[in-house]
Enzyme design. Sequence first.
Site, mmCIF file in Angstrom:
data_model
loop_
_atom_site.group_PDB
_atom_site.id
_atom_site.type_symbol
_atom_site.label_atom_id
_atom_site.label_comp_id
_atom_site.label_asym_id
_atom_site.label_seq_id
_atom_site.Cartn_x
_atom_site.Cartn_y
_atom_site.Cartn_z
ATOM 1 C CG ASP A 77 -0.150 0.015 2.790
ATOM 2 O OD1 ASP A 77 0.298 -0.572 2.565
ATOM 3 O OD2 ASP A 77 -0.562 0.601 3.284
ATOM 4 C CG ASP A 107 6.981 4.597 2.156
ATOM 5 O OD1 ASP A 107 6.778 3.323 2.350
ATOM 6 O OD2 ASP A 107 6.789 5.152 2.471
ATOM 7 C CD GLU A 140 4.610 0.455 6.784
ATOM 8 O OE1 GLU A 140 5.117 0.559 7.426
ATOM 9 O OE2 GLU A 140 3.670 1.115 5.737
ATOM 10 C CD GLU A 141 2.876 4.006 4.136
ATOM 11 O OE1 GLU A 141 2.751 5.009 4.820
ATOM 12 O OE2 GLU A 141 3.843 4.146 3.385
ATOM 13 C CD GLU A 168 8.725 0.971 5.444
ATOM 14 O OE1 GLU A 168 9.181 2.173 4.335
ATOM 15 O OE2 GLU A 168 7.718 0.387 5.779
ATOM 16 C CG HIS A 358 4.722 9.287 3.699
ATOM 17 N ND1 HIS A 358 3.977 9.239 4.771
ATOM 18 C CD2 HIS A 358 4.454 7.986 3.588
ATOM 19 C CE1 HIS A 358 4.311 7.842 5.612
ATOM 20 N NE2 HIS A 358 4.089 7.164 4.597
#
Length: 386
Positions: A77, A107, A140-141, A168, A358
């Site tokens: 995700d 990411d 996960e986010e 990561e 992000h």
Amino acid sequence: MTSPYELPVRDILAKLIAFPTICRTENAELIDWAEGFLRDFGARCYRVSGKEEGRFNLFASIGPDTPDGIVLSAHSDVVPVEGQPWTTDPFVLTERDGKLYGRGSSDMKGFLACMLVAARYAASQSGLRAPLHLAISHDEEIGCVGVHSMLRDLAARGFQARGCVIGEPTGLRAVSGHKGKLAARIVCHGLAAHSANPDRGCNAIGLATDMVKVIEAVQEALKETGARDEHYEVPYSTMQVGLIRGGVALNIVPDMCEVQFEMRLLPGVDPQPLLDRLCVEADRLCSERPHARIEIETLNTYPGLHTPDDSSFLHEIMQITGDNAPSRIGFGTEGGLFSEYLDMPVVVCGPGSIDRAHKADEFILPKELQDGVKFVEQVVDMLVHS
């Protein structure tokens, strides 16, 4: 059409980014494609469904069925793009000025693409003495919530492995630790009244303000007298308020206010005494105000990661990365959960930078992607020489 045997890592990344697997949405199409890719190389694959329809974890293995394999892990995700000033289509991998732009490029679909290349490489090795495992999770986010079902299933099967690499983005530095997280909600209830006579009511926002002061006092105590680890940029556990919602109109004494806060805890720090202190202070505040009531609810939690410095698996990974000492990171991963459920050493290490995550115009460099491929292929070589 290029066959899976010939697909370059950049094309694999482009395919992965084209699946808009935003957290809290379905990831079935990406999992379908990844499973098909892996089965072409003889991987043993199985899915573990999430709680919501259309969301899956995928676990795949290549090589002999022995307990000394290595797990490569990535989440499928990505975070939302709404409201961000992207200059490219976030779901089309776009090369510009020597950078590869796309949501998830760093990411962490960049590492997921490397994982798929690693599977292809492992399948080509006739001397594989231990298995390569791939773990692909969902959601996960939003607090590492999706991976639990897969880890529970693996634990129930008695799964064992030599260690796990969570890919990561660390700039391919070997990371042995990160803080855990607890997110919680404080709901303050008061009594509504006309603002012309506020003493007839109980102001829930005022109650919430006092709880914020309590959180700030606990934070100061953590900073001054709590556990410390100087390996971290912020060497102590933290608490902070991130959201407040309350009130319906200026001329009404508010009868409800919600405060959301989080803890970022050094590995080994128990959140329960901190929650207990908040509860004691909440009871005290309510005893001083008629009609006041406070509820504290934990929303999400995941553990920190602490892989001992003398871990042989950690040192094997550091031999590949060239690190003289492991690093610590401030952001969380699924690593602590892998360690807790499966009792194995975990190292966080992947290409790209968390500083790009992000944000609008997230990118990875072509060299970082190629270096990621070299890294995972060297991990596979560890299995050839086991």
